[in-house]
Design a protein around this motif. Structure first.
Motif, PDB file in Angstrom:
ATOM      1  N   ALA A   2      27.607  34.256  42.293  1.00  0.00           N
ATOM      2  CA  ALA A   2      27.585  33.851  40.895  1.00  0.00           C
ATOM      3  C   ALA A   2      28.975  33.587  40.328  1.00  0.00           C
ATOM      4  O   ALA A   2      29.120  32.921  39.314  1.00  0.00           O
ATOM      5  CB  ALA A   2      26.896  34.926  40.074  1.00  0.00           C
ATOM      6  N   HIS A   3      29.975  34.119  40.996  1.00  0.00           N
ATOM      7  CA  HIS A   3      31.326  34.026  40.445  1.00  0.00           C
ATOM      8  C   HIS A   3      32.165  33.002  41.197  1.00  0.00           C
ATOM      9  O   HIS A   3      31.986  32.794  42.387  1.00  0.00           O
ATOM     10  CB  HIS A   3      32.018  35.390  40.521  1.00  0.00           C
ATOM     11  CG  HIS A   3      31.364  36.407  39.646  1.00  0.00           C
ATOM     12  ND1 HIS A   3      31.785  36.682  38.369  1.00  0.00           N
ATOM     13  CD2 HIS A   3      30.276  37.185  39.858  1.00  0.00           C
ATOM     14  CE1 HIS A   3      31.000  37.590  37.835  1.00  0.00           C
ATOM     15  NE2 HIS A   3      30.078  37.916  38.715  1.00  0.00           N
ATOM     16  N   THR A   4      33.094  32.403  40.480  1.00  0.00           N
ATOM     17  CA  THR A   4      34.083  31.570  41.164  1.00  0.00           C
ATOM     18  C   THR A   4      35.133  32.521  41.737  1.00  0.00           C
ATOM     19  O   THR A   4      35.229  33.686  41.322  1.00  0.00           O
ATOM     20  CB  THR A   4      34.769  30.611  40.184  1.00  0.00           C
ATOM     21  OG1 THR A   4      35.458  31.411  39.199  1.00  0.00           O
ATOM     22  CG2 THR A   4      33.759  29.701  39.498  1.00  0.00           C
ATOM     23  N   GLU A   5      35.928  32.002  42.675  1.00  0.00           N
ATOM     24  CA  GLU A   5      37.028  32.818  43.201  1.00  0.00           C
ATOM     25  C   GLU A   5      37.905  33.285  42.050  1.00  0.00           C
ATOM     26  O   GLU A   5      38.348  34.427  42.008  1.00  0.00           O
ATOM     27  CB  GLU A   5      37.887  32.000  44.183  1.00  0.00           C
ATOM     28  CG  GLU A   5      37.331  31.958  45.586  1.00  0.00           C
ATOM     29  CD  GLU A   5      38.362  31.508  46.618  1.00  0.00           C
ATOM     30  OE1 GLU A   5      39.509  31.188  46.247  1.00  0.00           O
ATOM     31  OE2 GLU A   5      38.004  31.484  47.804  1.00  0.00           O
ATOM     32  N   GLU A   6      38.147  32.364  41.112  1.00  0.00           N
ATOM     33  CA  GLU A   6      39.027  32.690  39.992  1.00  0.00           C
ATOM     34  C   GLU A   6      38.477  33.814  39.137  1.00  0.00           C
ATOM     35  O   GLU A   6      39.218  34.705  38.711  1.00  0.00           O
ATOM     36  CB  GLU A   6      39.264  31.443  39.111  1.00  0.00           C
ATOM     37  CG  GLU A   6      40.200  30.426  39.705  1.00  0.00           C
ATOM     38  CD  GLU A   6      41.522  31.038  40.177  1.00  0.00           C
ATOM     39  OE1 GLU A   6      42.019  31.986  39.535  1.00  0.00           O
ATOM     40  OE2 GLU A   6      42.048  30.568  41.202  1.00  0.00           O
ATOM     41  N   SER A   7      37.175  33.786  38.874  1.00  0.00           N
ATOM     42  CA  SER A   7      36.622  34.838  38.003  1.00  0.00           C
ATOM     43  C   SER A   7      36.605  36.179  38.729  1.00  0.00           C
ATOM     44  O   SER A   7      36.828  37.224  38.116  1.00  0.00           O
ATOM     45  CB  SER A   7      35.258  34.453  37.432  1.00  0.00           C
ATOM     46  OG  SER A   7      34.291  34.403  38.443  1.00  0.00           O
ATOM     47  N   LEU A   8      36.385  36.152  40.046  1.00  0.00           N
ATOM     48  CA  LEU A   8      36.419  37.407  40.799  1.00  0.00           C
ATOM     49  C   LEU A   8      37.849  37.974  40.797  1.00  0.00           C
ATOM     50  O   LEU A   8      38.054  39.188  40.650  1.00  0.00           O
ATOM     51  CB  LEU A   8      35.938  37.147  42.231  1.00  0.00           C
ATOM     52  CG  LEU A   8      35.295  38.309  42.978  1.00  0.00           C
ATOM     53  CD1 LEU A   8      34.107  38.884  42.216  1.00  0.00           C
ATOM     54  CD2 LEU A   8      34.856  37.867  44.381  1.00  0.00           C
ATOM     55  N   ILE A   9      38.825  37.102  40.923  1.00  0.00           N
ATOM     56  CA  ILE A   9      40.234  37.528  40.866  1.00  0.00           C
ATOM     57  C   ILE A   9      40.539  38.110  39.476  1.00  0.00           C
ATOM     58  O   ILE A   9      41.198  39.147  39.360  1.00  0.00           O
ATOM     59  CB  ILE A   9      41.173  36.343  41.189  1.00  0.00           C
ATOM     60  CG1 ILE A   9      41.090  35.985  42.676  1.00  0.00           C
ATOM     61  CG2 ILE A   9      42.616  36.651  40.776  1.00  0.00           C
ATOM     62  CD1 ILE A   9      41.759  34.670  43.049  1.00  0.00           C
ATOM     63  N   ASP A  10      40.048  37.453  38.433  1.00  0.00           N
ATOM     64  CA  ASP A  10      40.308  37.947  37.066  1.00  0.00           C
ATOM     65  C   ASP A  10      39.721  39.347  36.876  1.00  0.00           C
ATOM     66  O   ASP A  10      40.328  40.204  36.231  1.00  0.00           O
ATOM     67  CB  ASP A  10      39.708  36.993  36.030  1.00  0.00           C
ATOM     68  CG  ASP A  10      40.562  35.749  35.862  1.00  0.00           C
ATOM     69  OD1 ASP A  10      41.724  35.747  36.322  1.00  0.00           O
ATOM     70  OD2 ASP A  10      40.052  34.761  35.287  1.00  0.00           O
ATOM     71  N   ILE A  11      38.541  39.570  37.435  1.00  0.00           N
ATOM     72  CA  ILE A  11      37.905  40.893  37.317  1.00  0.00           C
ATOM     73  C   ILE A  11      38.759  41.934  38.057  1.00  0.00           C
ATOM     74  O   ILE A  11      38.990  43.043  37.564  1.00  0.00           O
ATOM     75  CB  ILE A  11      36.460  40.844  37.870  1.00  0.00           C
ATOM     76  CG1 ILE A  11      35.577  39.974  36.971  1.00  0.00           C
ATOM     77  CG2 ILE A  11      35.874  42.248  37.990  1.00  0.00           C
ATOM     78  CD1 ILE A  11      34.224  39.601  37.566  1.00  0.00           C
ATOM     79  N   ALA A  12      39.259  41.568  39.237  1.00  0.00           N
ATOM     80  CA  ALA A  12      40.104  42.494  40.014  1.00  0.00           C
ATOM     81  C   ALA A  12      41.430  42.760  39.285  1.00  0.00           C
ATOM     82  O   ALA A  12      41.945  43.882  39.295  1.00  0.00           O
ATOM     83  CB  ALA A  12      40.361  41.930  41.411  1.00  0.00           C
ATOM     84  N   LYS A  13      41.955  41.730  38.629  1.00  0.00           N
ATOM     85  CA  LYS A  13      43.193  41.898  37.845  1.00  0.00           C
ATOM     86  C   LYS A  13      42.983  42.903  36.725  1.00  0.00           C
ATOM     87  O   LYS A  13      43.831  43.752  36.447  1.00  0.00           O
ATOM     88  CB  LYS A  13      43.579  40.555  37.195  1.00  0.00           C
ATOM     89  CG  LYS A  13      44.561  39.740  37.978  1.00  0.00           C
ATOM     90  CD  LYS A  13      44.980  38.507  37.180  1.00  0.00           C
ATOM     91  CE  LYS A  13      45.562  37.492  38.130  1.00  0.00           C
ATOM     92  NZ  LYS A  13      45.738  36.169  37.535  1.00  0.00           N
ATOM     93  N   GLU A  14      41.837  42.786  36.066  1.00  0.00           N
ATOM     94  CA  GLU A  14      41.555  43.653  34.926  1.00  0.00           C
ATOM     95  C   GLU A  14      41.445  45.114  35.365  1.00  0.00           C
ATOM     96  O   GLU A  14      42.036  46.003  34.746  1.00  0.00           O
ATOM     97  CB  GLU A  14      40.255  43.182  34.278  1.00  0.00           C
ATOM     98  CG  GLU A  14      40.054  43.708  32.884  1.00  0.00           C
ATOM     99  CD  GLU A  14      38.738  43.200  32.303  1.00  0.00           C
ATOM    100  OE1 GLU A  14      38.387  42.028  32.536  1.00  0.00           O
ATOM    101  OE2 GLU A  14      38.075  44.011  31.638  1.00  0.00           O
ATOM    102  N   VAL A  15      40.725  45.366  36.459  1.00  0.00           N
ATOM    103  CA  VAL A  15      40.544  46.761  36.889  1.00  0.00           C
ATOM    104  C   VAL A  15      41.854  47.305  37.466  1.00  0.00           C
ATOM    105  O   VAL A  15      42.109  48.511  37.420  1.00  0.00           O
ATOM    106  CB  VAL A  15      39.367  46.905  37.888  1.00  0.00           C
ATOM    107  CG1 VAL A  15      39.652  46.237  39.205  1.00  0.00           C
ATOM    108  CG2 VAL A  15      39.005  48.373  38.088  1.00  0.00           C
ATOM    109  N   ARG A  16      42.700  46.424  37.986  1.00  0.00           N
ATOM    110  CA  ARG A  16      44.005  46.865  38.506  1.00  0.00           C
ATOM    111  C   ARG A  16      44.795  47.613  37.431  1.00  0.00           C
ATOM    112  O   ARG A  16      45.538  48.548  37.727  1.00  0.00           O
ATOM    113  CB  ARG A  16      44.792  45.645  39.008  1.00  0.00           C
ATOM    114  CG  ARG A  16      46.181  45.979  39.506  1.00  0.00           C
ATOM    115  CD  ARG A  16      46.971  44.744  39.893  1.00  0.00           C
ATOM    116  NE  ARG A  16      48.367  45.113  40.043  1.00  0.00           N
ATOM    117  CZ  ARG A  16      49.225  45.196  39.045  1.00  0.00           C
ATOM    118  NH1 ARG A  16      48.844  44.899  37.809  1.00  0.00           N
ATOM    119  NH2 ARG A  16      50.467  45.578  39.264  1.00  0.00           N
ATOM    120  N   GLU A  17      44.617  47.199  36.180  1.00  0.00           N
ATOM    121  CA  GLU A  17      45.330  47.852  35.078  1.00  0.00           C
ATOM    122  C   GLU A  17      44.970  49.333  34.960  1.00  0.00           C
ATOM    123  O   GLU A  17      45.708  50.115  34.385  1.00  0.00           O
ATOM    124  CB  GLU A  17      45.013  47.145  33.749  1.00  0.00           C
ATOM    125  CG  GLU A  17      45.608  45.761  33.632  1.00  0.00           C
ATOM    126  CD  GLU A  17      47.124  45.792  33.792  1.00  0.00           C
ATOM    127  OE1 GLU A  17      47.765  46.697  33.228  1.00  0.00           O
ATOM    128  OE2 GLU A  17      47.655  44.911  34.504  1.00  0.00           O
TER     129      GLU A  17
END
Ligand code: THU
Length: 130
Positions: A2-17
């Motif tokens: 369901a996700h683009t590579e970009e949206s999956l990366i954005d989700i990982a960026k957010e949780v990285r915080e």
């Protein structure tokens, strides 16, 4: 998926915080997607007793497994390094165990990204077929 590579990366960026990494100051975020398009996130969580640290990738996979997920289709890993950071050896074994030969999307915070297959990261893996 369901996700683009970009949206999956954005989700990982957010949780990285939310990484708890006061000892290494090395924050990692991971997002693992299921075949149904659900996403489970993880950040690294360290301990004053260093060996107890758990990597972001495993936190994400444990969360999915504990919710009853069994079919994972890909995982994104985000670290703030110029050279993209691949999963550590332990995480490679665990990703192989629970996800198999899936795409592993590596990214930093500045738009650099690369996708590798787990089979490239862990050739001739030891697993249940042995
Ligand atoms: N780390 C991860 O979260 N994932 C990896 O694949 C590599 C290492 C974390 C563990 C520790 O908290 C920090 O990065 C430095 O090793």
């Amino acid at each position: 998926m369901a996700h683009t590579e970009e949206s999956l990366i954005d989700i990982a960026k957010e949780v990285r915080e939310r990484a708890y990494a006061p000892y290494s100051n090395f924050k990692v975020g991971a997002a693992v997607e299921t075949e149904d398009g659900d996403v489970y996130t993880g950040c690294n969580v360290e301990s004053a007793s260093y060996g107890l640290t758990v990597c972001a990738e495993r936190v994400a996979i444990w969360k999915g497994i504990s919710r009853g997920e069994t079919k994972f289709s890909r995982i994104a890993v985000v670290v703030d390094t110029e050279d993209l950071t691949p999963p550590c050896g332990v995480c490679r074994q665990i990703i192989w165990e629970f996800c198999g030969d899936v795409p592993v999307i590596l990214s930093n915070l500045h738009g650099k990204k690369e996708t590798l297959m787990m089979g490239e990261l862990l050739p001739r893996a030891f697993d249940s077929k042995f």
